[in-house]
Design a protein around this motif. Sequence first.
Motif, short mmCIF file in Angstrom:
data_model
loop_
_atom_site.label_atom_id
_atom_site.label_comp_id
_atom_site.label_asym_id
_atom_site.label_seq_id
_atom_site.Cartn_x
_atom_site.Cartn_y
_atom_site.Cartn_z
N LEU A 69 0.97 -1.18 -0.08
CA LEU A 69 -0.11 0.40 0.14
C LEU A 69 0.91 1.11 -0.02
CD1 LEU A 69 -3.01 -0.84 2.55
CD2 LEU A 69 -3.39 -1.06 0.24
N GLN B 271 -5.30 -1.17 -3.48
CA GLN B 271 -5.47 0.81 -3.41
C GLN B 271 -6.27 0.39 -2.15
OE1 GLN B 271 -7.74 2.51 -6.73
NE2 GLN B 271 -8.14 4.03 -5.60
N SER C 154 -8.89 2.55 0.08
CA SER C 154 -9.48 4.39 0.37
C SER C 154 -10.37 3.99 1.85
CB SER C 154 -10.51 4.08 -0.46
OG SER C 154 -11.29 3.14 -0.42
#
Length: 67
Positions: A22, A50, A52
Motif C-alpha cells: 500500500l 489501492q 480508500s
Amino acid sequence: MNETSLDEFVAEKGQSEAARLLGVTPPAIYKAIAARRHIRVLELSAGVFQASELRPFPSQATKLQVA
C-alpha cells in the motif's frame, strides 16, 4: 477485482507486506487498525492494490456554540 477490509488484508498478507503493497509504513497500518478506521483495500490487478477510507463529513466533531 477483490475488495476486503484492511484487517482482513493484513491478516492475509502480514503487516509488513501489507504496508509495502500500500506504500505506507508498518506503524501506519498498526495505527489505522488500532483506531478502527474504515479502510477498504481493492486489488486492481495482480499485485496492485489501492486503499480508500470512508469517513463521516465533516470528519471532526463540530462544537455547539451557545449564545
